[in-house]
Design an enzyme around this catalytic site. Structure first.
Site, PDB file in Angstrom:
ATOM      1  NE  ARG A 147      -4.011  -0.459   0.968  1.00 45.66           N
ATOM      2  CZ  ARG A 147      -4.777  -0.337  -0.129  1.00 45.66           C
ATOM      3  NH1 ARG A 147      -4.997   0.846  -0.650  1.00 45.66           N
ATOM      4  NH2 ARG A 147      -5.333  -1.403  -0.659  1.00 45.66           N
TER       5      ARG A 147
ATOM      6  CG  HIS B   8      -1.536   1.572  -4.633  1.00 50.97           C
ATOM      7  ND1 HIS B   8      -2.460   2.376  -4.003  1.00 50.97           N
ATOM      8  CD2 HIS B   8      -2.035   1.313  -5.864  1.00 50.97           C
ATOM      9  CE1 HIS B   8      -3.475   2.590  -4.821  1.00 50.97           C
ATOM     10  NE2 HIS B   8      -3.244   1.960  -5.947  1.00 50.97           N
TER      11      HIS B   8
END
Length: 203
Positions: A37, A40
């Site tokens: 994450r 990302h």
């Protein structure tokens, strides 16, 4: 808080491309969730080797988070990036003074409000992280990812040396988006309360 999250197709495709470029399959579940994450959020695969986190630490923090531990953010941008949870941010009320930045004062004010056992998410101000290390805050987790050329590397190194449960990174990189992303990874990851798990094992 534990409702099934609906993932948008664009996010699904983004993670598919991420995993095609960077192999994270060897990472433990919560570590992988946090690393992916963060990568990302920044579109920066270098975080795979830059982040420093520990699976047992993340597991303990994950449980604390899902059983109601308060969340503190150093700035409003971090708080705004955190989903499914309202974060305490006292920067608006803080004032600077001799040898005290607004961010450091905000950390003091937040600790006065939440007490020990909170999860601290610091993505902007190294001085907030430095002040936290001076407090007897007994945090459940410190996500220490402040960004900058002055104090960021040093404050994150001090966090690791402190022995507090933490997520940090080695370089000057960081910021509000990646700090919030690390916390969101723990919020999004399914939580199975221990008594439910025990019931399953005894069934």
């Amino acid at each position: 808080m534990n409702q099934q999250r609906v993932v948008h197709p664009i996010e699904e495709e983004s993670f598919r491309r991420l995993r095609a470029r960077v192999d994270t399959s060897h990472l433990a579940p919560l570590t992988r969730a946090v690393v992916e994450r963060v990568v990302h959020s920044a579109a920066d695969p270098a975080y795979v080797t830059d982040l420093v986190c520990d699976e047992p630490t993340l597991a303990a923090a994950h449980g604390a988070l899902h059983t109601g531990a308060p969340v503190v953010a150093d700035v409003e941008m971090v708080a705004a990036g955190i989903t499914r949870r309202t974060a305490v941010c006292r920067l608006k009320e803080a004032v600077s003074g001799p040898r005290l930045t607004r961010s450091a004062h905000a950390a003091r004010l937040a600790y006065e409000q939440v007490g020990p056992g909170a999860i601290w998410v610091i993505g902007c101000a190294p001085t907030a992280l430095e002040e936290l290390l001076l407090l007897d805050a007994a945090p459940a987790l410190v996500i220490g990812l402040p960004v900058g050329f002055v104090g960021a590397v040093e404050s994150k190194a001090a966090l690791r040396e402190s022995g507090l449960p933490s997520v940090s990174n080695i370089s000057e990189k960081g910021g509000s988006a990646v700090a919030a992303a690390a916390l969101n990874a723990l919020l999004y990851h399914p939580y199975d309360p221990p008594h439910h798990q025990l019931a399953k094992e005894n069934a």
